[in-house]
Design an enzyme around this catalytic site. Structure first.
Site, short mmCIF file in Angstrom:
data_model
loop_
_atom_site.label_atom_id
_atom_site.label_comp_id
_atom_site.label_asym_id
_atom_site.label_seq_id
_atom_site.Cartn_x
_atom_site.Cartn_y
_atom_site.Cartn_z
N GLY A 263 60.54 -81.59 90.59
CA GLY A 263 60.20 -80.44 91.43
C GLY A 263 58.76 -80.47 91.87
N TRP B 270 62.34 -84.01 83.32
CA TRP B 270 62.49 -84.76 84.58
C TRP B 270 62.75 -83.81 85.74
CZ3 TRP B 270 60.14 -88.80 83.48
CH2 TRP B 270 60.36 -89.52 82.31
N ASP B 271 63.46 -82.73 85.50
CA ASP B 271 63.68 -81.75 86.56
C ASP B 271 62.36 -81.15 87.03
OD1 ASP B 271 66.43 -81.86 86.88
OD2 ASP B 271 66.85 -80.35 85.36
N PHE B 272 61.53 -80.74 86.09
CA PHE B 272 60.27 -80.10 86.47
C PHE B 272 59.29 -81.09 87.09
CE2 PHE B 272 61.78 -76.83 83.45
CZ PHE B 272 61.68 -75.73 84.29
N ASP C 30 69.06 -84.00 84.64
CA ASP C 30 67.96 -84.32 83.74
C ASP C 30 68.47 -84.98 82.46
OD1 ASP C 30 64.89 -83.40 82.96
OD2 ASP C 30 66.24 -83.42 81.25
#
Length: 414
Positions: A168, A163-165, A130
């Site tokens: 996901g 960006w990770d969430f 991220d």
């Protein structure tokens, strides 16, 4: 927790944030999510912050409602068990590289309807996180005080691994799309979602990429002001900071009425020849003069009075809170049906736990479930999914290929 996906089982071999989030969202909708980890814990098992006993609160929350199997994934036998488990289940979520032992070719052998979803770094196989894709996106050089020098101003990184969430959440959607396709055609699917593509694709979808190309350069820094509309942080007489956002005529009228600033606004309209009630453009262009009017009014009243007036008028605003304040706020947490009672967390620490963000009024949301202890479901899953007998499982445990629950205490990694 809802039971919408109660007929779906997913094997997850994940670490860090994006990939575990896929399983978390599916588990909150009722899917059986079987997380497979290295004995002693994977790369994210001890991520900050930890309790005094060494339990990771991040891991605990990203893995709620999942089952846990602990295998020696460094051994050929442990890896083969993971492959067999994924193949037998039919759905795999992972962020291991495609050329790893969990390649789609390996898990789909003899299983043409296999679905594998892989969270990647960049589309060309390079590693990314991220924090690094955010650096490439341009956003850190777009934020910060507007008076910072363009040539020498430092980037401003965001604290939230957004960006990770986002990745996901998008992966959970992509996985469900693949499952839907299989239900219609019987076809399996290999799905790859690069974190970097989610970031730069979001830049494009938001219109920011087209904007930069059209203007032939970068957008200037605006501090806390909203781009293209009226909005910023203001301070009340008693020192409370709050955000006001105006993107519609209704929000504009509500703010003007609540603050009692119709007269100075009218005077500014006469001076500039600009009409503000229906024009985002005009409000944005003359934002500094409007900000001064709003701050002048806000600075003469305490926040409690301002909040009451803004609420009554229907304005869009919110007070700035520290994250600790937000975590203990009755409106945000205590009285919010999103949160349920604390389950029996592995950490032993009791705190509010989030249900599914989606609210289905026709269905009752079950209470949040705890994360598993590492290896808690090893015997159950290997028996049910692979048909292994107790003697076979016992032999695997004795030889260190499989491990059971670490409930009695954290173990040092081998």
């Amino acid at each position: 927790m809802y039971d919408l996906l109660s007929d779906l089982s997913i094997v997850e071999v994940s670490s860090f944030v994006a990939s575990p989030t896929v399983g978390l969202y599916c588990a909150q909708m009722g899917a059986e999510v079987i997380r497979v980890d290295q004995i002693g814990g994977g790369l994210d098992y001890d991520r900050y912050m930890q309790t005094a006993e060494g339990r990771s609160l991040a891991w605990e929350n990203l893995n709620r409602a999942k089952k846990s199997v602990a295998l020696d994934l460094r051994s050929a036998e442990g890896r083969e068990l993971a492959v067999e488990l994924a193949r037998a289940t039919g759905q795999l979520v992972t962020n291991l590289p495609e050329k790893s032992f969990l390649s789609h070719a390996a898990v789909s052998e003899g299983r043409p309807d296999m679905i594998s979803l892989r969270v990647m770094g960049w589309h060309d196989g390079r590693q990314a996180m991220d924090f690094t894709v955010n650096a490439a996106s341009g956003y850190p050089l777009m934020t910060g005080p507007e008076d910072w020098d363009v040539a020498t101003a430092p980037p401003v990184n965001q604290v939230l691994p957004a960006w990770d969430f986002i990745t996901g959440a998008y992966c959970a959607f992509a996985l469900m799309a693949a499952v839907h396709l299989r239900s219609r055609t019987g076809e399996g699917a290999e799905v790859r979602v690069p974190l970097g593509d989610v970031a730069i694709g979001t830049v494009a979808n938001s219109g920011a990429m087209a904007e930069m190309l059209y203007r032939g350069g970068d957008r200037p820094r605006l501090g806390n002001a909203i781009w293209g509309a009226l909005g910023r942080d203001f301070t009340s007489r008693d020192g409370k900071r709050f955000m006001v956002a105006v993107l519609t005529p209704k929000q504009w009228t509500a703010m003007v009425d609540a603050l009692g600033i119709a007269q100075p606004v009218a005077a500014l309209e006469t001076k500039t020849g600009a009409e503000f009630a229906k024009s985002d453009h005009n409000r944005f262009v003359h934002r500094d003069a409007l900000f001064a009017i709003v701050q002048g009014a806000a600075g003469q009243r305490d926040y409690a009075d301002l909040a009451q007036a803004l609420t009554r008028a229907g304005a869009t605003f919110e007070r700035y809170r520290t994250m600790h304040e937000a975590s203990t706020d009755p409106e945000l947490v205590g009285d919010n049906p999103l949160f349920g009672p604390s389950p029996a967390n592995p950490s032993g620490f009791a705190y509010p736990a989030a249900r599914s963000f989606a609210n289905l009024p026709a269905r009752e949301a079950a209470d949040p479930r705890p994360a598993p202890y590492l290896g808690q479901h090893s015997e159950e899953v290997l028996s049910q999914r692979l048909g292994l007998g107790s003697g076979q499982i016992g032999d695997l445990i004795d030889r260190g290929v499989v491990d059971t629950s670490d409930q009695t205490g954290l173990r040092k990694r081998p």
